[in-house]
Scaffold this motif. Structure first.
Motif, mmCIF file in Angstrom:
data_model
loop_
_atom_site.group_PDB
_atom_site.id
_atom_site.type_symbol
_atom_site.label_atom_id
_atom_site.label_comp_id
_atom_site.label_asym_id
_atom_site.label_seq_id
_atom_site.Cartn_x
_atom_site.Cartn_y
_atom_site.Cartn_z
ATOM 1 N N GLY A 160 22.039 -5.990 35.131
ATOM 2 C CA GLY A 160 20.933 -5.365 35.827
ATOM 3 C C GLY A 160 20.992 -3.859 35.648
ATOM 4 O O GLY A 160 22.047 -3.252 35.842
ATOM 5 N N GLN A 161 19.896 -3.252 35.250
ATOM 6 C CA GLN A 161 19.856 -1.808 35.011
ATOM 7 C C GLN A 161 18.646 -1.210 35.714
ATOM 8 O O GLN A 161 17.520 -1.677 35.543
ATOM 9 C CB GLN A 161 19.779 -1.521 33.506
ATOM 10 N N ARG A 162 18.898 -0.197 36.496
ATOM 11 C CA ARG A 162 17.838 0.439 37.261
ATOM 12 C C ARG A 162 16.829 1.101 36.330
ATOM 13 O O ARG A 162 17.202 1.763 35.352
ATOM 14 C CB ARG A 162 18.448 1.463 38.216
ATOM 15 N N LEU A 163 15.541 0.924 36.641
ATOM 16 C CA LEU A 163 14.485 1.456 35.794
ATOM 17 C C LEU A 163 13.721 2.554 36.521
ATOM 18 O O LEU A 163 13.605 2.547 37.742
ATOM 19 C CB LEU A 163 13.499 0.340 35.410
ATOM 20 N N ARG A 164 13.228 3.490 35.772
ATOM 21 C CA ARG A 164 12.323 4.494 36.312
ATOM 22 C C ARG A 164 10.918 3.902 36.422
ATOM 23 O O ARG A 164 10.556 3.018 35.638
ATOM 24 C CB ARG A 164 12.302 5.740 35.413
ATOM 25 N N PHE B 26 12.293 5.930 39.873
ATOM 26 C CA PHE B 26 13.183 5.660 40.995
ATOM 27 C C PHE B 26 12.404 5.855 42.300
ATOM 28 O O PHE B 26 11.711 6.862 42.481
ATOM 29 C CB PHE B 26 14.392 6.595 40.969
ATOM 30 N N PRO C 258 14.224 0.270 48.545
ATOM 31 C CA PRO C 258 15.003 -0.582 47.636
ATOM 32 C C PRO C 258 14.275 -1.862 47.260
ATOM 33 O O PRO C 258 14.533 -2.422 46.188
ATOM 34 C CB PRO C 258 16.284 -0.878 48.431
ATOM 35 N N GLN D 39 12.159 -1.093 44.103
ATOM 36 C CA GLN D 39 12.815 -0.544 42.921
ATOM 37 C C GLN D 39 12.864 -1.595 41.813
ATOM 38 O O GLN D 39 13.230 -2.739 42.034
ATOM 39 C CB GLN D 39 14.241 -0.087 43.249
ATOM 40 N N TRP E 185 14.292 -3.217 38.268
ATOM 41 C CA TRP E 185 15.546 -3.346 37.520
ATOM 42 C C TRP E 185 15.309 -4.203 36.284
ATOM 43 O O TRP E 185 14.627 -5.221 36.344
ATOM 44 C CB TRP E 185 16.630 -4.015 38.378
ATOM 45 N N THR F 29 12.171 -8.000 34.089
ATOM 46 C CA THR F 29 12.261 -7.016 35.158
ATOM 47 C C THR F 29 12.176 -7.733 36.495
ATOM 48 O O THR F 29 11.405 -8.680 36.646
ATOM 49 C CB THR F 29 11.113 -5.993 35.044
ATOM 50 N N PRO G 9 19.559 -4.691 44.624
ATOM 51 C CA PRO G 9 20.396 -3.858 43.753
ATOM 52 C C PRO G 9 21.813 -4.408 43.667
ATOM 53 O O PRO G 9 22.265 -5.136 44.551
ATOM 54 C CB PRO G 9 20.370 -2.497 44.466
#
Length: 670
Positions: free
Chosen positions: A56-60, A62, A66, A69, A71, A158, A163
């Motif tokens: 899992g990688q946080r995406l813009r 931001f 939560p 958001q 990912w 996505t 998180p």
């Protein structure tokens, strides 16, 4: 005294121990209460389904919330056949629940033919089908070869919220095949789920019966039933090409298609060289000339190639092309794309065409045959929507021998595509119904925005939420955009509230008025009127009304051809020569008069002998469902009542009686 106290404490301790031992759950109870361990490949003797979340990688952009958001994630879904039979045309259902948007899936395709990116539904599971290999062998047959008994789907997409370290795991894993029973998945770790699906001994397959098909064996799946079925039969095969017959059959008693458009997706760089009985919407060989096809078929004249699109769209030919030597002469072809229900005309309930397909390496063998995937079919605006599943391999179709001998010719290979009538989420109906009755001089019109409203942008000047205003009967002949003055005047006469702004129109291409005409001791009648507000006419139209309380009393239809077809439904169509509902035309003076709809009308009679206790005035005389040309129409929320407007009858008599009583009392008083 101390010894007595010690003895008392000892007795209390022993009593407590005995109580604990007596009510302590047994070992078997403790094991049963504990959560079931997650299955593994070593203890599943059925079909093992697993889902492993990998990254899992946080995406813009931001965001602070939560739950909103985004990912990026990667996951692997695995299906492993550990049973004793082949698993054919598998469909893996995954219940995503974190608003996942899927952007890729290797070794599989979405069963409903949707393309990526795909927004997963919250109220149902997402189905994956195997491609290019839709079947899995069982271990005994292939000595446990993993490549033949297992399929892995690498999923990318996505999700929102959850998180790390929390993993967005799905809520369910299962097979779409009802022949298997899949328990709720267990979690062998924080990032994975697994379940073991076992054969369901109570399952009875629902298959179609077709005398022209050979008996189903273990090598093929049984043919399935649906509102619409498409057969893809390879009738000639060569090393680099094959000839296929595509047949569309309508099995729905109330479904139809007009001007059908059929599309599919080539998965292995195939292209269409020629066709008979149908034609591509776009004739273009550009993609072949600049693609792999042009590099491999260097000596092929691509000026004769019909279509090289990966997703071609096919159209039916007009009847004038049926006897065309080059394009026609295919049974059931060339009908302008019209497919009627068999209940209306069995000879017009199917459509067929031939397509010559060229293949590409590595499929250069006459037995390397792969059907196209992701089938879609649609008709005109007033036809129902269809959702098609992926093709399944079935027993080769048998055709009558062209020589006329009492023998059959078998297809080389056959696939079946099943399509069912569906209502897309948020879709509006395409036709509507208004109610009226002899005992009420107002018409309950179609609902506000019954078939959708114009966009609010651009200064919409109507109210999309206010209920539609009652209308005088003559307003039904006026387009809804021109009824404002009549609705206002009628509201003033009837002392009705008028919202500001006025309610929007229904925006329906076809409207139907159901009018209670008469009601007497032994029977009653209704008048049904069809209004066509479209520019295009409807040939061979049909109407079906569901009468929950009055069906058994149906007697006759006078200007239409009406029949009882079961399920409380009366089927109506125009008589021969009168089955053409014309489109909207200009008024006598186009500059001042509104346009005039195409109109057809008939009276329907009912008897009360077979429906004792029926109360027509209370609403038993109105339909609970109306279908026009396969499309279910929107019904009003209310029905006309006899209160206040009963043709001057009951109210007038009651008033007259009161006046007579009052006059008598006055005379006696004097």
């Amino acid at each position: 005294m101390g010894s007595l106290r010690s003895s008392f404490h000892l007795c209390l301790f022993l009593a407590f121990v005995s109580f604990v031992l007596l009510f302590r759950p047994s070992r078997s109870q403790r094991v049963a209460d504990a959560p079931a361990p997650a299955p593994s490949a070593f203890d599943c003797n059925g079909v093992l389904l697993t889902y492993d979340f990998q990254r899992g990688q946080r995406l813009r952009p931001f965001v602070r919330d939560p739950n909103e958001q985004a990912w990026a994630f990667n996951a692997t879904a695995t299906i492993l056949n550990s049973g004793t039979t082949n698993l054919k045309a598998w469909e893996f259902l995954i219940g995503f629940r974190h608003r996942e948007i899927l952007v890729s899936a290797s070794s599989a395709i979405l069963t409903d033919g949707s393309s990526f990116p795909y927004s997963t539904p919250n109220d149902s599971a997402t189905s994956f089908s195997g491609s290019p290999n839709p079947d899995l062998k069982y271990p005994i047959e292939v000595a446990g070869d993993p490549s033949q008994i297992r399929a892995q789907i690498s999923i990318g997409g996505t999700f929102f919220g959850s998180p790390p370290p929390a993993a967005p795991l799905p809520s369910s894993l299962s097979l779409a095949d009802p022949a298997f029973s899949c328990p709720s998945p267990a979690a062998p770790s924080n990032t994975s789920l697994a379940t073991c699906c076992l054969p369901n001994p109570d399952f009875t397959p629902n298959t179609t019966t077709n005398s022209s098909d050979v008996d189903v064996s273990d090598s093929y799946l049984p043919r399935r039933s649906g509102d619409l079925t498409i057969s893809y039969d390879v009738i000639q095969a060569f090393d680099s090409s094959y000839l296929a017959l595509v047949t569309i059959d309508n099995h729905s008693p109330l479904g139809r298609l007009d001007n059908w458009h059929l599309s599919w997706e080539w998965m292995r760089d195939e292209f269409i060289y020629s066709m008979k009985g149908a034609y591509p919407l776009l004739v273009d060989a550009t993609d072949c000339i600049y693609g792999r096809q042009g590099e491999y078929f260097k000596d092929l004249d691509f000026s004769k190639v019909l279509n090289c699109e990966a997703k071609p769209t096919i159209l039916d030919l007009p009847p004038t092309r049926f006897n065309d030597t080059d394009l026609g002469r295919i049974p059931s072809c060339c009908r302008n794309g019209t497919i009627l229900p068999a209940s209306m005309d069995p000879s017009q309930s199917s459509s067929a065409f031939q397509v010559q397909v060229f293949k590409m390496p590595p499929d250069l063998n006459r037995t390397d045959l792969f059907p196209p995937q992701n089938w879609r079919i649609s008709g005109s605006k007033l036809n129902p929507d269809y959702s098609c599943r992926q093709p399944i391999r079935v027993s080769p179709t048998l055709f009558p021998d062209p020589s006329g001998l009492e023998s059959d010719t078998s297809a080389i290979a056959s696939w079946q595509v099943v399509c069912n009538i569906t209502t897309p989420k948020g879709a509006s109906p395409k036709c509507c119904v208004s109610f009226s009755a002899y005992y009420n001089d107002s018409v309950v019109p179609c609902k506000t925005c019954a078939c959708g409203c114009p966009a609010s942008r651009g200064g919409r000047t109507c109210n999309a939420t206010a209920p539609a205003l009652l209308l005088p009967p003559e307003a039904l002949l006026v387009p809804f955009d021109n009824r404002t003055d009549k609705a206002r005047a009628w509201a003033e006469i009837k002392h009705l509230n008028v919202p500001s702004p006025m309610p929007c129109g229904d925006n329906c291409g076809v409207s139907i008025n159901w009018h209670i005409n008469t009601d007497y001791s032994r029977g009653w009648s209704a008048r049904v009127t069809l209004f066509n507000w479209e520019d295009v006419p409807f040939a061979n139209w049909f109407l079906a009304v569901e009468m929950d309380k009055a069906y058994d009393g149906y007697d006759d239809t006078y200007s239409f051809n009406g029949t009882k077809m079961g399920n409380n439904t009366i089927f109506m169509q125009g008589l021969e020569g009168l089955n053409y509902l014309v489109g909207e035309t200009n008024g006598a003076n186009p500059a001042t008069d509104p346009r005039v709809p195409g109109k057809q009308q008939s009276v329907i009679s009912f008897t009360k002998r077979a429906t004792p206790g029926i109360n027509v005035v209370a609403g038993d005389g109105f339909p609970s469902k109306v279908v026009f040309n396969g499309e279910e129409c929107s019904l009003p929320d209310t029905i006309p009542t006899s209160q206040g407007f009963r043709n001057g009858g009951a109210v007038g008599v009651f008033t007259l009686v009161l006046l007579l009583v009052a006059s008598t009392l006055l005379l006696l008083h004097q």
